[in-house]
Design a protein around this motif. Structure first.
Motif, PDB file in Angstrom:
ATOM      1  N   GLU A   1      73.951  81.878  31.439  1.00 26.09           N
ATOM      2  CA  GLU A   1      73.895  82.640  32.470  1.00 26.09           C
ATOM      3  C   GLU A   1      73.614  81.873  33.746  1.00 26.09           C
ATOM      4  N   GLN A   2      72.759  80.959  33.569  1.00 25.12           N
ATOM      5  CA  GLN A   2      72.232  80.248  34.677  1.00 25.12           C
ATOM      6  C   GLN A   2      73.340  79.208  35.375  1.00 25.12           C
ATOM      7  N   LEU A   3      74.548  78.753  34.426  1.00 31.19           N
ATOM      8  CA  LEU A   3      75.208  77.764  34.820  1.00 31.19           C
ATOM      9  C   LEU A   3      76.378  78.352  35.901  1.00 31.19           C
ATOM     10  N   PRO A   4      76.729  79.428  36.113  1.00 29.79           N
ATOM     11  CA  PRO A   4      77.716  79.644  37.185  1.00 29.79           C
ATOM     12  C   PRO A   4      76.913  79.435  38.411  1.00 29.79           C
ATOM     13  N   LYS A   5      75.797  80.011  38.451  1.00 28.21           N
ATOM     14  CA  LYS A   5      75.161  79.710  39.844  1.00 28.21           C
ATOM     15  C   LYS A   5      74.877  78.260  40.038  1.00 28.21           C
ATOM     16  N   LYS A   6      74.418  77.560  39.036  1.00 31.99           N
ATOM     17  CA  LYS A   6      74.289  76.103  39.241  1.00 31.99           C
ATOM     18  C   LYS A   6      75.570  75.320  39.847  1.00 31.99           C
ATOM     19  N   ILE A   7      76.590  75.828  39.126  1.00 29.16           N
ATOM     20  CA  ILE A   7      77.919  75.026  39.387  1.00 29.16           C
ATOM     21  C   ILE A   7      78.167  75.258  40.910  1.00 29.16           C
ATOM     22  N   GLU A   8      77.935  76.616  41.285  1.00 30.51           N
ATOM     23  CA  GLU A   8      78.209  76.917  42.729  1.00 30.51           C
ATOM     24  C   GLU A   8      77.355  76.397  43.760  1.00 30.51           C
ATOM     25  N   GLN A   9      76.334  75.926  43.202  1.00 28.94           N
ATOM     26  CA  GLN A   9      75.369  75.235  44.132  1.00 28.94           C
ATOM     27  C   GLN A   9      75.730  73.521  44.354  1.00 28.94           C
ATOM     28  N   ILE A  10      76.081  73.283  43.108  1.00 25.56           N
ATOM     29  CA  ILE A  10      76.687  71.950  43.029  1.00 25.56           C
ATOM     30  C   ILE A  10      77.918  71.751  44.032  1.00 25.56           C
ATOM     31  N   GLU A  11      78.752  72.887  43.943  1.00 24.33           N
ATOM     32  CA  GLU A  11      79.925  72.640  44.713  1.00 24.33           C
ATOM     33  C   GLU A  11      79.880  72.728  46.077  1.00 24.33           C
ATOM     34  N   ASN A  12      78.784  73.660  46.506  1.00 21.09           N
ATOM     35  CA  ASN A  12      78.337  73.724  47.866  1.00 21.09           C
ATOM     36  C   ASN A  12      77.781  72.388  48.337  1.00 21.09           C
ATOM     37  N   MET A  13      77.330  71.675  47.537  1.00 18.78           N
ATOM     38  CA  MET A  13      76.823  70.300  47.859  1.00 18.78           C
ATOM     39  C   MET A  13      77.876  69.322  48.005  1.00 18.78           C
ATOM     40  N   ILE A  14      78.937  69.304  47.195  1.00 22.71           N
ATOM     41  CA  ILE A  14      79.780  68.255  47.090  1.00 22.71           C
ATOM     42  C   ILE A  14      81.088  68.561  48.154  1.00 22.71           C
ATOM     43  N   TYR A  15      81.381  69.897  48.080  1.00 21.60           N
ATOM     44  CA  TYR A  15      82.727  70.176  48.750  1.00 21.60           C
ATOM     45  C   TYR A  15      82.779  69.783  50.320  1.00 21.60           C
ATOM     46  N   PRO A  16      81.681  69.658  51.064  1.00 24.35           N
ATOM     47  CA  PRO A  16      81.542  69.213  52.430  1.00 24.35           C
ATOM     48  C   PRO A  16      81.840  67.727  52.431  1.00 24.35           C
ATOM     49  N   PHE A  17      81.860  67.025  51.557  1.00 23.54           N
ATOM     50  CA  PHE A  17      82.315  65.544  51.504  1.00 23.54           C
ATOM     51  C   PHE A  17      83.893  65.436  51.592  1.00 23.54           C
ATOM     52  N   LEU A  18      84.438  66.228  50.969  1.00 23.89           N
ATOM     53  CA  LEU A  18      85.946  66.216  50.763  1.00 23.89           C
ATOM     54  C   LEU A  18      86.743  65.787  52.155  1.00 23.89           C
ATOM     55  N   PRO A  19      87.724  65.393  52.212  1.00 28.15           N
ATOM     56  CA  PRO A  19      88.380  64.903  53.517  1.00 28.15           C
ATOM     57  C   PRO A  19      88.966  66.147  54.064  1.00 28.15           C
ATOM     58  N   GLU A  20      89.282  66.243  55.186  1.00 29.54           N
ATOM     59  CA  GLU A  20      90.274  67.356  55.977  1.00 29.54           C
ATOM     60  C   GLU A  20      91.472  67.157  55.798  1.00 29.54           C
ATOM     61  N   GLU A  21      92.207  68.060  55.483  1.00 29.74           N
ATOM     62  CA  GLU A  21      93.569  68.094  55.196  1.00 29.74           C
ATOM     63  C   GLU A  21      94.484  67.924  56.448  1.00 29.74           C
ATOM     64  N   LYS A  22      94.518  66.746  57.119  1.00 29.54           N
ATOM     65  CA  LYS A  22      95.354  66.966  58.310  1.00 29.54           C
ATOM     66  C   LYS A  22      95.752  65.503  58.521  1.00 29.54           C
ATOM     67  N   GLY A  23      96.712  65.162  59.482  1.00 31.25           N
ATOM     68  CA  GLY A  23      97.242  64.049  59.435  1.00 31.25           C
ATOM     69  C   GLY A  23      98.354  63.545  58.909  1.00 31.25           C
ATOM     70  N   LEU A  24      99.097  62.336  58.973  1.00 32.09           N
ATOM     71  CA  LEU A  24     100.361  61.927  58.238  1.00 32.09           C
ATOM     72  C   LEU A  24     100.084  61.982  56.900  1.00 32.09           C
ATOM     73  N   GLN A  25      99.021  61.641  56.460  1.00 32.01           N
ATOM     74  CA  GLN A  25      98.586  61.456  54.901  1.00 32.01           C
ATOM     75  C   GLN A  25      98.237  62.764  54.411  1.00 32.01           C
ATOM     76  N   LYS A  26      98.542  64.016  55.224  1.00 35.85           N
ATOM     77  CA  LYS A  26      97.941  65.251  54.628  1.00 35.85           C
ATOM     78  C   LYS A  26      98.530  65.484  53.244  1.00 35.85           C
ATOM     79  N   THR A  27      99.331  65.063  52.720  1.00 32.06           N
ATOM     80  CA  THR A  27      99.763  65.562  51.375  1.00 32.06           C
ATOM     81  C   THR A  27      98.804  64.813  50.269  1.00 32.06           C
TER      82      THR A  27
END
Length: 298
Positions: free
Chosen positions: A7-33
Motif C-alpha cells: 500500500e505504501q509503494l505507489p506513494k513512495k514511487i511517486e515521491q522518487i519520480e518527483n525527485m528524479i524527473y527534474p534531472f531529465l533533459p528538455e526535449e528540444k534542439g536538433l537532437q530532440k529525438t
C-alpha cells in the motif's frame, strides 16, 4: 493500522519520480529525438527500486541533505534504464515490450534506441556530478562516484551481461550462472545501497556490510525474476513472459527447479535480513521492502 508495504509503494514511487524527473533533459534542439527516447524510456514506469533503495539506505544512516542524494538517485535510474534499452535490442534479447509499453527500438528505431542508451549512460554521470558542491562533502561524493562508475561496469553489470550473452544456448556450470546473477543483477543493487550508505557517512565496515546485504537481496531478486518468467503472464510482468526460454537463457530455475528456487530466494532474503538487523541503524520501511521483493508479482 499501519499500511502494508504494498500500500505504501505507489506513494513512495511517486515521491522518487518527483525527485528524479527534474534531472531529465528538455526535449528540444536538433537532437530532440534522442532526448525524447531517453525520457520515454525512463518515464515508462517501473518499481524505481534502485533509487528507492539508495534513498532509504541514505536515510537509515542519518543522511538528510537531499541535494546530495537526488543526483545519484536520478543517475542510477538512468543507468538501469539504459541497460534495459540495450537488453531489449534485437542483437540481445529482441523483446518488444517493456513495462507494458513498446520497447525503445520498437518505438524509435534500433539506431535511436542504441543512441538513447548511450546517452543515458553518459548523462547519468553528468547528473551525478551535480552533487559536487565545492566543500569537504566532495570527498565523500567522489567515493560515491567511484562506486557508480565501477558497479555497472566491466567488473560488474557489463561483465555479467557479457557472460549471459556469450553463454546463451550452452550448458554452463552453476558457478557461471551465479557469476552472471552476481554481476548482471546484484551489482547495481549493491551500487544503489552502497552509495546511499557512503553519502550518509557510513564507515568502510558498514558500507561493506551493506554491500553483502545488497548482494543477497540482488540474488534473491534475480531468482524471483527467473521464477516469474516461467509462472507469470506478459500482462502481469509488463514484458514478454517466457523470454528466458525463448532466448536460450540459463536461469536459476533450470538448475534448481521452481520449488527449490523459491526456497533459495527466501533463504538469501533471510540471510540479508540477519545482516541488516545486526546493524545499529534501523529503517523499518527499508526492511519491509527487502522482504517484499521476494513475494512480488512483477
Amino acid at each position: 493500522m499501519k499500511p502494508s508495504i504494498k500500500e505504501q509503494l505507489p506513494k513512495k514511487i511517486e515521491q522518487i519520480e518527483n525527485m528524479i524527473y527534474p534531472f531529465l533533459p528538455e526535449e528540444k534542439g536538433l537532437q530532440k529525438t534522442v532526448l525524447t527516447a531517453m525520457n520515454y524510456s525512463v518515464k515508462a514506469g517501473g518499481k524505481r527500486l534502485r533509487p528507492m533503495l539508495m534513498l532509504e539506505t541514505y536515510r537509515m544512516f542519518g543522511g538528510e541533505d537531499l541535494s546530495v542524494i537526488k543526483p545519484f538517485m536520478a543517475a542510477i535510474e538512468m543507468i538501469h534504464t539504459y541497460s534495459l534499452i540495450h537488453d531489449d535490442l534485437p542483437a540481445l534479447d529482441n523483446d518488444d515490450l517493456r513495462r507494458g509499453l513498446p520497447t525503445a527500438h520498437v518505438k524509435f528505431g534500433e539506431a535511436m534506441a542504441i543512441l538513447a542508451g548511450d546517452a543515458l549512460l553518459n548523462y547519468a554521470f553528468e547528473t551525478a556530478s551535480k552533487a559536487f558542491c565545492g566543500d569537504a562533502q566532495d570527498i565523500t561524493t567522489a567515493k560515491a562516484m567511484q562506486i557508480l562508475a565501477k558497479k555497472p561496469g566491466i567488473y560488474g553489470m557489463i561483465g555479467g551481461q557479457t557472460v549471459d550473452v556469450e553463454e546463451e544456448n550452452k550448458e554452463i556450470s552453476f558457478d557461471t550462472l551465479m557469476y552472471i546473477h552476481n554481476n548482471k543483477t546484484a551489482a547495481l543493487i549493491e551500487c544503489a545501497m552502497m552509495i546511499g550508505a557512503v553519502l550518509a557517512g557510513a564507515s568502510e565496515v558498514e558500507a561493506a556490510t551493506i554491500e553483502k546485504i545488497a548482494n543477497k537481496v540482488g540474488i534473491a531478486f534475480q531468482i524471483e525474476d527467473d521464477i516469474l518468467d516461467v509462472v507469470s503472464t506478459s500482462e502481469t510482468l509488463g514484458k514478454p513472459a517466457g523470454s528466458d526460454e525463448k532466448n536460450g537463457k540459463n536461469t536459476y530455475v533450470l538448475f534448481r527447479g521452481l520449488e527449490q528456487s523459491g526456497e533459495d530466494a527466501k533463504q538469501y532474503t533471510e540471510e540479508a535480513l540477519q545482516l541488516f538487523d545486526a546493524l545499529e541503524y534501523k529503517n523499518d520501511f527499508l526492511r519491509e521492502l527487502l522482504l517484499y521483493l521476494v513475494g512480488r508479482k512483477n
